[in-house]
Write a protein that holds these residues in place. Structure first.
Motif, PDB file in Angstrom:
ATOM      1  N   LEU A 114       0.718  -1.369   0.032  1.00 55.63           N
ATOM      2  CA  LEU A 114       0.035   0.086   0.091  1.00 55.63           C
ATOM      3  C   LEU A 114       0.770   1.058  -0.083  1.00 55.63           C
ATOM      4  N   ILE A 115       1.837   1.231   0.989  1.00 54.18           N
ATOM      5  CA  ILE A 115       2.787   2.471   0.757  1.00 54.18           C
ATOM      6  C   ILE A 115       3.259   2.659  -0.619  1.00 54.18           C
ATOM      7  N   ASP A 116       3.545   1.703  -1.401  1.00 55.27           N
ATOM      8  CA  ASP A 116       4.128   1.964  -2.787  1.00 55.27           C
ATOM      9  C   ASP A 116       3.091   2.378  -3.940  1.00 55.27           C
ATOM     10  N   ALA A 117       1.764   2.436  -3.499  1.00 55.44           N
ATOM     11  CA  ALA A 117       0.846   2.773  -4.347  1.00 55.44           C
ATOM     12  C   ALA A 117       0.812   4.183  -4.939  1.00 55.44           C
ATOM     13  N   PRO A 118       0.342   4.366  -6.202  1.00 56.58           N
ATOM     14  CA  PRO A 118       0.593   5.895  -6.673  1.00 56.58           C
ATOM     15  C   PRO A 118      -0.102   6.671  -5.668  1.00 56.58           C
ATOM     16  N   ASN A 119      -1.295   6.301  -5.200  1.00 53.71           N
ATOM     17  CA  ASN A 119      -2.164   7.419  -4.438  1.00 53.71           C
ATOM     18  C   ASN A 119      -1.856   7.503  -2.914  1.00 53.71           C
ATOM     19  N   PHE A 120      -0.844   6.802  -2.634  1.00 48.13           N
ATOM     20  CA  PHE A 120      -0.648   7.007  -1.167  1.00 48.13           C
ATOM     21  C   PHE A 120      -0.110   8.260  -0.793  1.00 48.13           C
ATOM     22  N   PRO A 121      -0.823   8.919   0.381  1.00 49.26           N
ATOM     23  CA  PRO A 121      -0.438  10.350   0.612  1.00 49.26           C
ATOM     24  C   PRO A 121       0.914  10.307   1.030  1.00 49.26           C
ATOM     25  N   GLU A 122       1.777  11.343   0.556  1.00 47.21           N
ATOM     26  CA  GLU A 122       2.922  11.773   0.876  1.00 47.21           C
ATOM     27  C   GLU A 122       3.210  11.797   2.304  1.00 47.21           C
ATOM     28  N   ALA A 123       2.280  12.650   2.925  1.00 43.13           N
ATOM     29  CA  ALA A 123       2.396  13.134   4.356  1.00 43.13           C
ATOM     30  C   ALA A 123       2.212  11.692   5.277  1.00 43.13           C
ATOM     31  N   TYR A 124       1.743  10.735   4.994  1.00 36.69           N
ATOM     32  CA  TYR A 124       1.645   9.483   5.610  1.00 36.69           C
ATOM     33  C   TYR A 124       2.831   8.571   5.546  1.00 36.69           C
ATOM     34  N   LYS A 125       3.842   9.086   4.476  1.00 33.57           N
ATOM     35  CA  LYS A 125       4.833   7.840   4.412  1.00 33.57           C
ATOM     36  C   LYS A 125       5.608   7.833   5.208  1.00 33.57           C
ATOM     37  N   PRO A 126       6.356   8.544   6.131  1.00 33.41           N
ATOM     38  CA  PRO A 126       7.072   8.434   7.235  1.00 33.41           C
ATOM     39  C   PRO A 126       6.662   7.523   8.344  1.00 33.41           C
ATOM     40  N   GLU A 127       5.379   7.703   8.455  1.00 34.77           N
ATOM     41  CA  GLU A 127       4.864   6.813   9.679  1.00 34.77           C
ATOM     42  C   GLU A 127       4.627   5.433   9.068  1.00 34.77           C
ATOM     43  N   ALA A 128       4.153   5.136   7.599  1.00 34.29           N
ATOM     44  CA  ALA A 128       4.138   3.925   7.038  1.00 34.29           C
ATOM     45  C   ALA A 128       5.403   3.062   7.046  1.00 34.29           C
ATOM     46  N   ALA A 129       6.219   3.950   6.488  1.00 35.10           N
ATOM     47  CA  ALA A 129       7.534   3.396   6.454  1.00 35.10           C
ATOM     48  C   ALA A 129       8.299   2.675   7.592  1.00 35.10           C
ATOM     49  N   ALA A 130       8.156   3.696   8.603  1.00 39.12           N
ATOM     50  CA  ALA A 130       8.532   3.134   9.914  1.00 39.12           C
ATOM     51  C   ALA A 130       7.688   1.980  10.298  1.00 39.12           C
ATOM     52  N   GLY A 131       6.480   1.988  10.232  1.00 39.02           N
ATOM     53  CA  GLY A 131       5.703   0.571  10.341  1.00 39.02           C
ATOM     54  C   GLY A 131       6.309  -0.656   9.741  1.00 39.02           C
ATOM     55  N   CYS A 132       6.725  -0.355   8.528  1.00 42.97           N
ATOM     56  CA  CYS A 132       7.171  -1.548   7.766  1.00 42.97           C
ATOM     57  C   CYS A 132       8.545  -1.976   8.276  1.00 42.97           C
ATOM     58  N   VAL A 133       9.370  -1.056   8.834  1.00 44.90           N
ATOM     59  CA  VAL A 133      10.565  -1.407   9.335  1.00 44.90           C
ATOM     60  C   VAL A 133      10.275  -2.358  10.798  1.00 44.90           C
ATOM     61  N   PHE A 134       9.579  -1.842  11.497  1.00 49.22           N
ATOM     62  CA  PHE A 134       9.123  -2.480  12.650  1.00 49.22           C
ATOM     63  C   PHE A 134       8.464  -3.929  12.495  1.00 49.22           C
ATOM     64  N   LEU A 135       7.598  -4.125  11.412  1.00 51.17           N
ATOM     65  CA  LEU A 135       7.205  -5.449  11.213  1.00 51.17           C
ATOM     66  C   LEU A 135       8.408  -6.316  10.567  1.00 51.17           C
TER      67      LEU A 135
END
Length: 207
Positions: A114-135
């Motif tokens: 989902l984070i790599d989808a074209p319409n994923f909001p830029e503002a949410y990417k830092p939190e989402a990327a950190a969540g991927c790292v956590f997982l």
């Protein structure tokens, strides 16, 4: 059970706290400001900081389970996981993120995050990327009995309906989109706490 809940005053954490109390569990609510925690006989509010590994481990020790509901972008994932491990708590449940879920989008094959989808909001990417790292760090963990529950794309205030769907790695959606309320998320997380079905695994929830 005696549960330590890190981040008990946040959007998800406050609903999880209410669900735990409703089901008869006792909770140590670990927050930066204990005054933000409801005064309840089943709840003991404690001041704690995820950056203070020694202090947090002392607060977690002796509980049956730990639930963490903290923002990923401002949390040192490796330190928090190591702290839970050091505390010797047998079960660790994490309020996850949706960014690491797979989506099927147009011509993109299943497996696109989902984070790599074209319409994923830029503002949410830092939190989402950190969540991927956590997982990813949890998936490499060989000592903790962990579970990572990912919400749907829209994680919002709502009602406790008790009616929802569970999945594994695929973002859940329906004709109205992809969403889950904080309240129903709390139901699913406490269900997992009481009757573990996703040990050392991620699962997801949606309508």
């Amino acid at each position: 059970m005696h549960v330590a809940l890190i981040g008990a005053s946040g959007n998800a954490g406050s609903r999880i706290l209410a669900e735990l109390v409703q089901r008869g569990h006792t909770v140590t609510a670990i927050v930066r400001d204990p005054a933000r925690v409801p005064v309840l006989s089943e709840v003991e509010a404690k001041a704690g900081d995820v950056a203070d590994a020694t202090g947090l481990a002392a607060l977690l020790a002796g509980h049956d389970a730990v639930v963490s509901a903290v923002p990923f972008a401002t949390t040192d994932a490796a330190r928090l996981i190591a702290t839970v491990r050091a505390a010797g708590v047998p079960r660790y449940l994490v309020v996850g993120g949706a960014g690491s879920l797979e989506v099927a989008l147009g011509d993109f094959p299943l497996g696109l995050l989902l984070i790599d989808a074209p319409n994923f909001p830029e503002a949410y990417k830092p939190e989402a990327a950190a969540g991927c790292v956590f997982l990813d760090l949890l998936r490499a963990e060989d000592q903790l009995d962990w579970t990572f529950l990912s919400p749907s794309a829209m994680f919002i205030p709502g009602e406790r309906t008790g009616t929802f769907r569970l999945g594994t790695d695929l973002l859940l959606s329906n004709e109205s989109g992809s969403s889950i309320s904080f309240e129903d998320f709390a139901v699913a997380l406490v269900d997992e706490l009481e009757k573990p079905a996703h040990s050392r695994a991620r699962f997801t929830i949606g309508y």
